[in-house]
Design a protein around this motif. Structure first.
Motif, PDB file in Angstrom:
ATOM      1  N   LEU A  93      -7.121  14.883   5.609  1.00 25.47           N
ATOM      2  CA  LEU A  93      -7.222  16.129   4.853  1.00 25.47           C
ATOM      3  C   LEU A  93      -5.903  16.897   4.868  1.00 25.47           C
ATOM      4  O   LEU A  93      -5.525  17.513   3.863  1.00 25.47           O
ATOM      5  CB  LEU A  93      -8.340  16.999   5.429  1.00 25.47           C
ATOM      6  CG  LEU A  93      -9.763  16.491   5.177  1.00 25.47           C
ATOM      7  CD1 LEU A  93     -10.778  17.405   5.852  1.00 25.47           C
ATOM      8  CD2 LEU A  93     -10.046  16.395   3.687  1.00 25.47           C
ATOM      9  N   ALA A  94      -5.197  16.868   5.994  1.00 26.41           N
ATOM     10  CA  ALA A  94      -3.898  17.546   6.057  1.00 26.41           C
ATOM     11  C   ALA A  94      -2.915  16.926   5.067  1.00 26.41           C
ATOM     12  O   ALA A  94      -2.180  17.645   4.374  1.00 26.41           O
ATOM     13  CB  ALA A  94      -3.348  17.469   7.478  1.00 26.41           C
ATOM     14  N   PHE A  98      -1.295  18.761   1.787  1.00 21.52           N
ATOM     15  CA  PHE A  98       0.164  18.793   1.642  1.00 21.52           C
ATOM     16  C   PHE A  98       0.592  18.248   0.286  1.00 21.52           C
ATOM     17  O   PHE A  98       1.407  18.854  -0.421  1.00 21.52           O
ATOM     18  CB  PHE A  98       0.815  17.992   2.771  1.00 21.52           C
ATOM     19  CG  PHE A  98       2.300  17.822   2.613  1.00 21.52           C
ATOM     20  CD1 PHE A  98       3.166  18.859   2.923  1.00 21.52           C
ATOM     21  CD2 PHE A  98       2.826  16.625   2.145  1.00 21.52           C
ATOM     22  CE1 PHE A  98       4.536  18.710   2.770  1.00 21.52           C
ATOM     23  CE2 PHE A  98       4.193  16.468   1.986  1.00 21.52           C
ATOM     24  CZ  PHE A  98       5.049  17.515   2.299  1.00 21.52           C
ATOM     25  N   PHE A  99       0.055  17.097  -0.101  1.00 18.39           N
ATOM     26  CA  PHE A  99       0.420  16.497  -1.388  1.00 18.39           C
ATOM     27  C   PHE A  99      -0.029  17.381  -2.553  1.00 18.39           C
ATOM     28  O   PHE A  99       0.700  17.531  -3.541  1.00 18.39           O
ATOM     29  CB  PHE A  99      -0.196  15.108  -1.520  1.00 18.39           C
ATOM     30  CG  PHE A  99       0.443  14.077  -0.633  1.00 18.39           C
ATOM     31  CD1 PHE A  99       1.826  14.018  -0.495  1.00 18.39           C
ATOM     32  CD2 PHE A  99      -0.326  13.156   0.061  1.00 18.39           C
ATOM     33  CE1 PHE A  99       2.429  13.061   0.310  1.00 18.39           C
ATOM     34  CE2 PHE A  99       0.258  12.203   0.879  1.00 18.39           C
ATOM     35  CZ  PHE A  99       1.651  12.158   1.002  1.00 18.39           C
ATOM     36  N   ALA A 100      -1.216  17.958  -2.457  1.00 17.53           N
ATOM     37  CA  ALA A 100      -1.707  18.814  -3.533  1.00 17.53           C
ATOM     38  C   ALA A 100      -0.830  20.051  -3.693  1.00 17.53           C
ATOM     39  O   ALA A 100      -0.480  20.449  -4.814  1.00 17.53           O
ATOM     40  CB  ALA A 100      -3.156  19.218  -3.263  1.00 17.53           C
ATOM     41  N   LEU A 101      -0.445  20.675  -2.574  1.00 16.70           N
ATOM     42  CA  LEU A 101       0.421  21.853  -2.647  1.00 16.70           C
ATOM     43  C   LEU A 101       1.804  21.484  -3.169  1.00 16.70           C
ATOM     44  O   LEU A 101       2.403  22.234  -3.952  1.00 16.70           O
ATOM     45  CB  LEU A 101       0.536  22.496  -1.264  1.00 16.70           C
ATOM     46  CG  LEU A 101      -0.731  23.169  -0.714  1.00 16.70           C
ATOM     47  CD1 LEU A 101      -0.509  23.615   0.722  1.00 16.70           C
ATOM     48  CD2 LEU A 101      -1.125  24.363  -1.581  1.00 16.70           C
ATOM     49  N   ALA A 102       2.311  20.333  -2.738  1.00 18.96           N
ATOM     50  CA  ALA A 102       3.641  19.912  -3.204  1.00 18.96           C
ATOM     51  C   ALA A 102       3.648  19.650  -4.700  1.00 18.96           C
ATOM     52  O   ALA A 102       4.574  20.068  -5.414  1.00 18.96           O
ATOM     53  CB  ALA A 102       4.081  18.667  -2.443  1.00 18.96           C
ATOM     54  N   LEU A 103       2.610  19.001  -5.206  1.00 18.38           N
ATOM     55  CA  LEU A 103       2.545  18.721  -6.637  1.00 18.38           C
ATOM     56  C   LEU A 103       2.300  19.995  -7.440  1.00 18.38           C
ATOM     57  O   LEU A 103       2.822  20.147  -8.550  1.00 18.38           O
ATOM     58  CB  LEU A 103       1.438  17.707  -6.922  1.00 18.38           C
ATOM     59  CG  LEU A 103       1.675  16.299  -6.376  1.00 18.38           C
ATOM     60  CD1 LEU A 103       0.431  15.447  -6.526  1.00 18.38           C
ATOM     61  CD2 LEU A 103       2.856  15.647  -7.088  1.00 18.38           C
ATOM     62  N   ASN A 170      -5.887   3.994   9.717  1.00 21.59           N
ATOM     63  CA  ASN A 170      -4.782   3.976   8.759  1.00 21.59           C
ATOM     64  C   ASN A 170      -5.249   3.489   7.390  1.00 21.59           C
ATOM     65  O   ASN A 170      -4.848   4.039   6.358  1.00 21.59           O
ATOM     66  CB  ASN A 170      -3.669   3.069   9.280  1.00 21.59           C
ATOM     67  CG  ASN A 170      -2.537   2.923   8.286  1.00 21.59           C
ATOM     68  OD1 ASN A 170      -1.819   3.863   7.986  1.00 21.59           O
ATOM     69  ND2 ASN A 170      -2.384   1.720   7.744  1.00 21.59           N
ATOM     70  N   ILE A 171      -6.122   2.488   7.378  1.00 21.09           N
ATOM     71  CA  ILE A 171      -6.646   1.983   6.102  1.00 21.09           C
ATOM     72  C   ILE A 171      -7.452   3.065   5.393  1.00 21.09           C
ATOM     73  O   ILE A 171      -7.309   3.281   4.183  1.00 21.09           O
ATOM     74  CB  ILE A 171      -7.506   0.728   6.336  1.00 21.09           C
ATOM     75  CG1 ILE A 171      -6.663  -0.391   6.937  1.00 21.09           C
ATOM     76  CG2 ILE A 171      -8.148   0.268   5.036  1.00 21.09           C
ATOM     77  CD1 ILE A 171      -7.461  -1.624   7.316  1.00 21.09           C
ATOM     78  N   LEU A 172      -8.307   3.765   6.132  1.00 16.70           N
ATOM     79  CA  LEU A 172      -9.138   4.804   5.527  1.00 16.70           C
ATOM     80  C   LEU A 172      -8.294   5.954   4.992  1.00 16.70           C
ATOM     81  O   LEU A 172      -8.570   6.493   3.908  1.00 16.70           O
ATOM     82  CB  LEU A 172     -10.147   5.319   6.557  1.00 16.70           C
ATOM     83  CG  LEU A 172     -11.233   4.327   6.982  1.00 16.70           C
ATOM     84  CD1 LEU A 172     -12.078   4.922   8.098  1.00 16.70           C
ATOM     85  CD2 LEU A 172     -12.103   3.950   5.807  1.00 16.70           C
ATOM     86  N   ILE A 173      -7.281   6.348   5.752  1.00 14.16           N
ATOM     87  CA  ILE A 173      -6.398   7.421   5.279  1.00 14.16           C
ATOM     88  C   ILE A 173      -5.701   6.987   3.999  1.00 14.16           C
ATOM     89  O   ILE A 173      -5.608   7.755   3.030  1.00 14.16           O
ATOM     90  CB  ILE A 173      -5.382   7.789   6.380  1.00 14.16           C
ATOM     91  CG1 ILE A 173      -6.093   8.453   7.561  1.00 14.16           C
ATOM     92  CG2 ILE A 173      -4.305   8.717   5.826  1.00 14.16           C
ATOM     93  CD1 ILE A 173      -5.195   8.686   8.755  1.00 14.16           C
ATOM     94  N   TRP A 174      -5.190   5.779   3.987  1.00  5.81           N
ATOM     95  CA  TRP A 174      -4.489   5.269   2.791  1.00  5.81           C
ATOM     96  C   TRP A 174      -5.416   5.224   1.589  1.00  5.81           C
ATOM     97  O   TRP A 174      -5.001   5.478   0.456  1.00  5.81           O
ATOM     98  CB  TRP A 174      -3.951   3.877   3.103  1.00  5.81           C
ATOM     99  CG  TRP A 174      -3.127   3.278   2.005  1.00  5.81           C
ATOM    100  CD1 TRP A 174      -1.813   3.506   1.733  1.00  5.81           C
ATOM    101  CD2 TRP A 174      -3.578   2.321   1.029  1.00  5.81           C
ATOM    102  NE1 TRP A 174      -1.418   2.759   0.644  1.00  5.81           N
ATOM    103  CE2 TRP A 174      -2.473   2.033   0.200  1.00  5.81           C
ATOM    104  CE3 TRP A 174      -4.792   1.693   0.786  1.00  5.81           C
ATOM    105  CZ2 TRP A 174      -2.567   1.126  -0.862  1.00  5.81           C
ATOM    106  CZ3 TRP A 174      -4.888   0.801  -0.261  1.00  5.81           C
ATOM    107  CH2 TRP A 174      -3.771   0.523  -1.074  1.00  5.81           C
TER     108      TRP A 174
END
Length: 303
Positions: A93-94, A98-103, A170-174
């Motif tokens: 979620l973090a 982060f990606f949503a705010l950056a975009l 790591n797979i689930l996060i990806w």
């Protein structure tokens, strides 16, 4: 004077709209009942019986549920899922936030391409994603191992019993960062730009705007992604089931409650007990989701 109350009858003009609405809803209701309600009811029925070699199925009430609550394998898988819940979900979620705010800030070059690249892993079926990562994790010909060998470094055994949990996380996060990012990004795009302009006039920077305006405004969307992530963590199945064929010594049949229920039903041929495990897991998901939503609602009211 006496008042006469008359009931309004539906206008003839509204009847075609009502009929059209029902015609659109009925296919969904049929599929919902056939694919969800009926299997759920049948599973509840099975969980109340116990199968014996002599005598067949015998009504046992809640004996299967009591057996599950005393089963170490069920609690072992549940404990691992809780580990995913407290480690993998916050990290995922973090990254999504982060990606949503950056975009949304507009300072990322090629924003459309970046959104697509972040979302693509979610569009890939989990079976394909797990097989791909299983190849990358391979000790003999895996890409990660080859990279370490190029630099003359010892490669980590990512499929060992001590590392398999982190490798699965790591797979689930990806896989799911892109989906949560899209949900949060859509919520950010609905915020009026006048709020940003007023904050910039007052001297607020991008970090201050993100913390004081954007994050509070998308709290409902964040709560939605949290609940989806909780449900997804408890439904963990495809990833450990496929990695079991690659690393059988690292993943047991009770790696997660779903995997355990699957093995109980189709390998041990104990469908009744597997149904009880599934119902207990569903009840636990409902309770945790309700608690999270209730606490979030209380915080919103207090603020």
């Amino acid at each position: 004077m006496s008042t006469i109350t008359t009931r309004r009858r539906p206008s003839r003009l509204h009847r075609p709209q009502t009929v059209a609405a029902w015609m659109l809803i009925i296919p969904f209701l049929v599929v919902f009942v056939a694919m969800f309600v009926v299997p759920l009811a049948y599973s509840a029925y099975l969980s109340l019986f116990t199968s014996h070699l002599v005598g067949g199925d015998v009504f046992s009430g809640f004996a299967n549920y009591a057996r599950a609550l005393q089963d170490p394998s069920f609690w072992y898988g549940l404990g691992r899922v809780m580990l995913f819940l407290f480690i993998q979900v916050p990290i995922g979620l973090a990254l999504s936030i982060f990606f949503a705010l950056a975009l949304d800030s507009g300072r990322v070059r090629g924003g459309r391409m970046a959104r697509l690249l972040i979302f693509v892993p979610y569009a890939i079926p989990s079976v394909v994603a797990t097989l791909m990562w299983g190849y990358l994790y391979g000790n003999d010909f895996g890409l990660i191992t080859q990279i370490f060998h190029i630099f003359g470094l010892p490669s980590p055994d990512l499929l060992s019993p001590s590392n398999i949990t982190g490798s699965t996380m790591n797979i689930l996060i990806w896989e799911y960062v892109g989906y949560n990012m899209i949900v949060l990004y859509a919520a950010l795009r609905s915020i009026p730009t006048e709020l940003y302009e007023a904050a910039e006039i007052d001297g607020a920077g991008q970090w201050r705007i993100a913390w004081s305006i954007k994050l509070p405004a998308i709290q409902p969307a964040i709560l939605l992604t949290v609940i989806f992530s909780i449900i997804g963590s408890f439904q963990l199945f495809n990833e450990p089931n496929l990695l079991f064929n690659i690393a059988p010594n690292a993943i047991g049949t009770d790696f997660s409650p779903n995997l355990y229920a699957y093995n109980v039903a189709f390998k041990n041929q104990d469908v009744n007990y597997a149904a009880a495990i599934a119902f207990l897991l569903g009840l636990l998901i409902a309770i945790i989701s309700f608690v999270v939503q209730t606490r979030a609602t209380r915080k919103d009211r207090q603020s």
